[in-house]
Design an enzyme around this catalytic site. Structure first.
Site, mmCIF file in Angstrom:
data_model
loop_
_atom_site.group_PDB
_atom_site.id
_atom_site.type_symbol
_atom_site.label_atom_id
_atom_site.label_comp_id
_atom_site.label_asym_id
_atom_site.label_seq_id
_atom_site.Cartn_x
_atom_site.Cartn_y
_atom_site.Cartn_z
ATOM 1 N N LYS A 1 2.070 4.702 1.533
ATOM 2 C CA LYS A 1 1.947 5.019 3.013
ATOM 3 C C LYS A 1 1.769 6.444 3.109
ATOM 4 O O LYS A 1 2.578 7.509 2.725
ATOM 5 C CB LYS A 1 3.533 4.898 3.611
ATOM 6 C CG LYS A 1 3.752 5.331 5.020
ATOM 7 C CD LYS A 1 4.657 4.852 5.672
ATOM 8 C CE LYS A 1 4.683 5.003 7.436
ATOM 9 N NZ LYS A 1 4.405 6.582 7.781
ATOM 10 N N LYS B 1 10.345 3.579 3.454
ATOM 11 C CA LYS B 1 10.426 4.756 3.279
ATOM 12 C C LYS B 1 10.907 5.576 2.218
ATOM 13 O O LYS B 1 12.037 5.159 1.528
ATOM 14 C CB LYS B 1 11.044 5.675 4.624
ATOM 15 C CG LYS B 1 10.450 5.018 5.801
ATOM 16 C CD LYS B 1 9.100 5.799 6.172
ATOM 17 C CE LYS B 1 9.192 7.178 6.699
ATOM 18 N NZ LYS B 1 8.901 7.535 8.176
ATOM 19 N N ASP C 1 0.789 10.286 3.843
ATOM 20 C CA ASP C 1 1.587 11.376 4.678
ATOM 21 C C ASP C 1 0.567 12.270 5.316
ATOM 22 O O ASP C 1 0.482 13.339 4.890
ATOM 23 C CB ASP C 1 2.721 12.110 4.233
ATOM 24 C CG ASP C 1 3.568 12.515 5.102
ATOM 25 O OD1 ASP C 1 3.540 12.188 6.134
ATOM 26 O OD2 ASP C 1 4.532 13.209 4.455
ATOM 27 N N TYR D 1 -7.003 1.781 5.947
ATOM 28 C CA TYR D 1 -6.004 0.844 5.796
ATOM 29 C C TYR D 1 -6.098 -0.217 6.764
ATOM 30 O O TYR D 1 -5.158 -1.377 6.646
ATOM 31 C CB TYR D 1 -4.545 1.342 5.731
ATOM 32 C CG TYR D 1 -4.410 2.318 6.607
ATOM 33 C CD1 TYR D 1 -4.337 2.054 7.861
ATOM 34 C CD2 TYR D 1 -4.111 3.601 6.327
ATOM 35 C CE1 TYR D 1 -3.762 2.875 9.000
ATOM 36 C CE2 TYR D 1 -3.635 4.513 7.271
ATOM 37 C CZ TYR D 1 -3.514 4.292 8.737
ATOM 38 O OH TYR D 1 -3.303 5.016 9.429
ATOM 39 N N CYS E 1 7.808 48.723 -14.805
ATOM 40 C CA CYS E 1 8.695 48.009 -14.133
ATOM 41 C C CYS E 1 9.362 46.939 -14.950
ATOM 42 O O CYS E 1 8.574 46.183 -15.504
ATOM 43 C CB CYS E 1 8.445 47.473 -12.629
ATOM 44 S SG CYS E 1 9.514 46.341 -11.992
ATOM 45 N N CYS F 1 11.641 49.454 -5.420
ATOM 46 C CA CYS F 1 11.810 48.167 -6.010
ATOM 47 C C CYS F 1 13.186 48.130 -6.709
ATOM 48 O O CYS F 1 13.745 48.948 -7.142
ATOM 49 C CB CYS F 1 10.780 48.142 -7.476
ATOM 50 S SG CYS F 1 10.980 46.548 -8.743
ATOM 51 N N CYS G 1 5.659 46.291 -6.075
ATOM 52 C CA CYS G 1 6.225 47.187 -6.677
ATOM 53 C C CYS G 1 5.070 48.133 -7.125
ATOM 54 O O CYS G 1 4.178 47.624 -7.884
ATOM 55 C CB CYS G 1 7.064 46.741 -7.653
ATOM 56 S SG CYS G 1 7.582 48.141 -9.069
ATOM 57 N N CYS H 1 13.117 48.519 -10.595
ATOM 58 C CA CYS H 1 12.673 49.768 -11.440
ATOM 59 C C CYS H 1 12.908 50.756 -10.469
ATOM 60 O O CYS H 1 12.841 52.110 -10.950
ATOM 61 C CB CYS H 1 11.536 49.708 -11.995
ATOM 62 S SG CYS H 1 10.091 49.989 -11.056
ATOM 63 N N GLU I 1 0.678 -1.321 -0.107
ATOM 64 C CA GLU I 1 -0.044 -0.023 0.023
ATOM 65 C C GLU I 1 0.909 1.156 -0.070
ATOM 66 O O GLU I 1 2.011 1.193 0.251
ATOM 67 C CB GLU I 1 -0.841 0.077 1.244
ATOM 68 C CG GLU I 1 -1.776 -1.199 1.400
ATOM 69 C CD GLU I 1 -2.530 -1.105 2.904
ATOM 70 O OE1 GLU I 1 -2.204 -0.352 3.544
ATOM 71 O OE2 GLU I 1 -3.137 -2.346 2.907
#
Ligand code: IVH
Length: 665
Positions: free
Chosen positions: A111, A310, A113, A221, A428, A404, A422, A407, A109
């Site tokens: 795993k 893993k 997370d 599961y 720009c 910025c 900006c 520019c 299966e």
């Protein structure tokens, strides 16, 4: 108020029907009604319940919206402990585990997370949901679990056990995780490190209304306590039964033999890892035969009959050499850490985002720091935290610029927003570059050959100041650029010419209004001409489904700027045009398109559609992945549609498909 018998049975019938539809939609992947019909049924039930509040039952599908907030979670003791798995971090350790199981049947299966939960059903009704906690007792997250659409409030069928505890994983799909973090960053709120944290933070919420807004999902599961039904003797058969009772199980599991089979599975899953809609951190091999499982038993807190193999971690440690500011298409200033190159899950990472000024402050990130970076959830790598113990004596604090860096225009931060921008707009060069790249991109104006490098040169040399300048370029100007021969220059001019015939949806998408992505552009093109769109009020825009106040505001603001209006007019004058009734984004060449067909088509069979698309050079596949470029959703489209939405893939209906095919005739 006394509830008339007729109403009571009407509500019961509605509950049953809606729960059945949920099962076909979420669990077996084969919806029986269109969404609109489902919505009507749910509305009907909600109306009845509003009139007769006593009608509300624990398993009513209306109860998924969230309960009043809690002060703290109650504790739930697990009647069968929720154990963990031993890990194998490499092939050797996986082989060591399997050496005594030469020809043993394994069920392999993914795993997942996320976070483990235990769901308890009594007489078919979901009575409680608990987190794993320390394995012996966890937190009562029942109200929150009820908001997860893939968790049935009531089991299906008749032959379910009187008591059934289902163990599984609650997780957040990657696409939602990315969106959630974008939203959090814009609001200046907490950014989640990875989808697992986001799932945990969303499920362990005292306000279930917040959970209800977070798109969580669930896969089963294992089982805990089971009473009243004799379960099959093979693990995979138990999962099949769970599915019949309405519980979602992953379709990516496999029955296989011996360690060789397991390792092959590991490799094939590892290859698909980035394409999965959710994060996994490995695979799990389980001895399939329950008698053998029993014989093998447990050592400390993990079974001897299973192991988690893993995958490489999605996090790594490295140093920040420098911090730069990137200016995006809409002027947003994003601090980016330049890193000592480091490999993370098979990819070399040299840059990582620091999100925004507040995040940088919160994490106290300085140049020279050693940091943890992560590419979990497939996003752009991000700096997670500083390892303070490793901070050198001389670190340099980064001063966020007031001007910025590209520019020199003032940087503005609107009150209540976390993003600094900006104020230079198209003045720009950074914004101009991004805007031009976006304009030329494949899903926008699709100007073949006008790649990032070329765009940069065009802007740096002031050959393109306004969008329309693109269409005034000459072969001579282009050949004066680096690595540009006459033939390539001619091809680009031809591609520019070709791009002039487009669709309204593409054009709206291409001009780069903030928050207007492909799907919004499609919607707008279906409701407005370009002239009407330019004149639309915020209210008119909000009357359109899926257009909220923020998007509406951005659209109105965009067209309030005379530069934008002029730019559109100039582009039209120079020859950009679209057929009046063209309202979907379509590609002129299908060679790069990967289609998935789902749901029922009424004008043609799926095979016919497939053949026609393939004749036009498109690829047609069965399952939705990141590579899919377009989903054709017929009637009763189900989980493929959901997945495509999750991944932000272009979705068209049968009428759009027919138009698309016609445009090639
Ligand atoms: S089986 C007795 N199967 O991994 C074994 N666990 O380290 C019970 N997990 O807390 C667990 N995917 O959160 C099992 N396909 C899978 C899983 C899985 C993810 C998680 C689960 C558990 C942890 C064990």
């Amino acid at each position: 108020m006394k509830i008339p018998k007729k109403i009571e049975s009407q509500a019961a019938k509605l509950r049953h029907t809606i729960n059945e539809h949920n099962y076909y939609y979420y669990v077996v992947d084969d919806p029986r009604v269109p969404d609109s019909e489902y919505d009507l049924l749910l509305r009907e039930l909600q109306d009845l319940e509003a009139k007769y509040p006593d009608l509300v039952t624990a398993d009513s599908p209306s109860q998924r919206v969230g309960a009043p907030p809690l002060d703290a979670f109650a504790k739930i003791v697990h009647s069968v402990p929720m154990l963990s798995l031993n890990n194998a971090f490499n092939y050797q350790e996986a082989e060591d585990f399997a050496k005594d199981f030469a020809n043993t049947e394994f069920f392999a299966e993914l795993k997942f997370d996320g976070l483990a939960v235990s769901l308890r059903y009594e007489d078919g009704l979901l009575v409680s949901a608990a987190t794993r906690g320390d394995g012996y007792s966890g937190e009562d997250v029942t109200a929150n679990a009820k908001t997860i659409k893939t968790i049935p409030l009531k089991l299906r069928g008749e032959n379910y056990p009187s008591v059934l505890e289902v163990r599984g994983e609650v997780f957040m799909p990657k696409a939602y995780f990315n969106k959630l973090n974008q939203k959090q960053a814009a609001k200046g709120e907490k950014i989640f490190a990875n989808p697992r944290n986001a799932a945990a933070g969303s499920l362990r919420q005292l306000k279930s209304r917040v959970t209800a807004q977070r798109p969580l999902s669930f896969f089963s599961y294992a089982v805990g306590v089971v009473e009243g039904v004799e379960l099959p003797q093979r693990h995979n058969d138990i999962l099949k039964l769970l599915q019949q009772w309405g519980l979602p199980i992953s379709q990516d599991s496999q029955l296989l033999t011996g360690i060789a089979g397991c390792l092959k599975y590991y490799e094939s899953v590892l290859k698909q890892r980035q394409d999965l809609a959710f994060d996994i951190d490995g695979v799990v091999y389980k001895v399939n035969d329950l008698a053998l499982q029993k014989e093998l038993g447990y050592v400390s807190r993990a079974p001897r009959w299973a192991i988690a193999h893993k995958f490489p971690a999605q996090e790594a440690i490295t140093q920040i050499n420098d911090i730069d500011i990137q200016v995006g298409r809409t002027g947003a200033l994003t601090p980016v850490a330049r890193l000592n190159p480091v490999e993370v899950a098979g990819v070399t990472v040299t840059n990582a985002t620091l999100h925004n000024q507040d995040e940088m402050k919160r994490k106290d990130v300085r140049i020279g720091d050693t940091v943890v970076i992560s590419r979990a959830g497939d996003v752009i790598p991000a700096v997670m935290r500083v390892i303070l113990e490793k901070r050198p004596k001389k670190t340099q604090e980064f001063i966020f610029p007031k001007q910025c860096p590209v520019c020199g225009s003032d940087v503005i931060r609107v009150a209540g927003e976390a993003v600094a921008r900006c104020s230079g707009g198209f003045f720009c060069a950074a914004q101009r570059k991004q805007a031009l790249k976006h304009f030329a991109s494949r899903r926008a104006m699709d100007i073949d050959g006008l790649g990032d490098k070329l765009v940069e040169q065009l802007i740096d040399r002031d050959l393109v100041i306004k969008l329309v300048d693109l269409y005034r370029l000459t072969v001579e100007q282009l050949t004066s650029l680096e690595r540009m021969g006459k033939k390539s220059a001619q091809n680009i001019i031809a591609a520019l010419e070709k791009s002039k015939s487009t669709t309204l949806a593409r054009f709206i998408y291409a001009i780069g209004i903030r928050e207007v992505g492909e799907s919004t552009a499609n919607t707008l093109a279906q409701h407005f001409t370009i002239e009407a769109l330019m004149a639309a009020t915020k209210q008119e825009l909000q009357n359109i489904p899926d257009i909220g106040p923020i998007v509406a505001q951005h659209i109105v603001k965009f067209f309030q700027q005379s530069d934008n209006i002029n730019s559109i007019e100039e582009l039209q004058t120079i020859g950009i045009n679209w057929p009046k009734n063209s309202n979907t984004i379509i590609n002129k060449s299908l060679a790069e398109e990967v289609f998935v067909l789902t749901g029922t088509l009424s004008q043609m069979t799926r095979t016919e559609a497939k053949t026609q698309l393939e004749n036009l050079g498109a690829k047609v596949t069965n399952s939705v992945s990141k590579k899919t470029t377009c989903l054709v959703a017929g009637e009763k489209a189900g989980s493929k549609l959901t997945k495509a939405q999750t991944l932000g893939i272009k979705i068209i209906n049968e009428a759009d498909l027919i138009n698309l095919l016609k445009s090639y005739e």
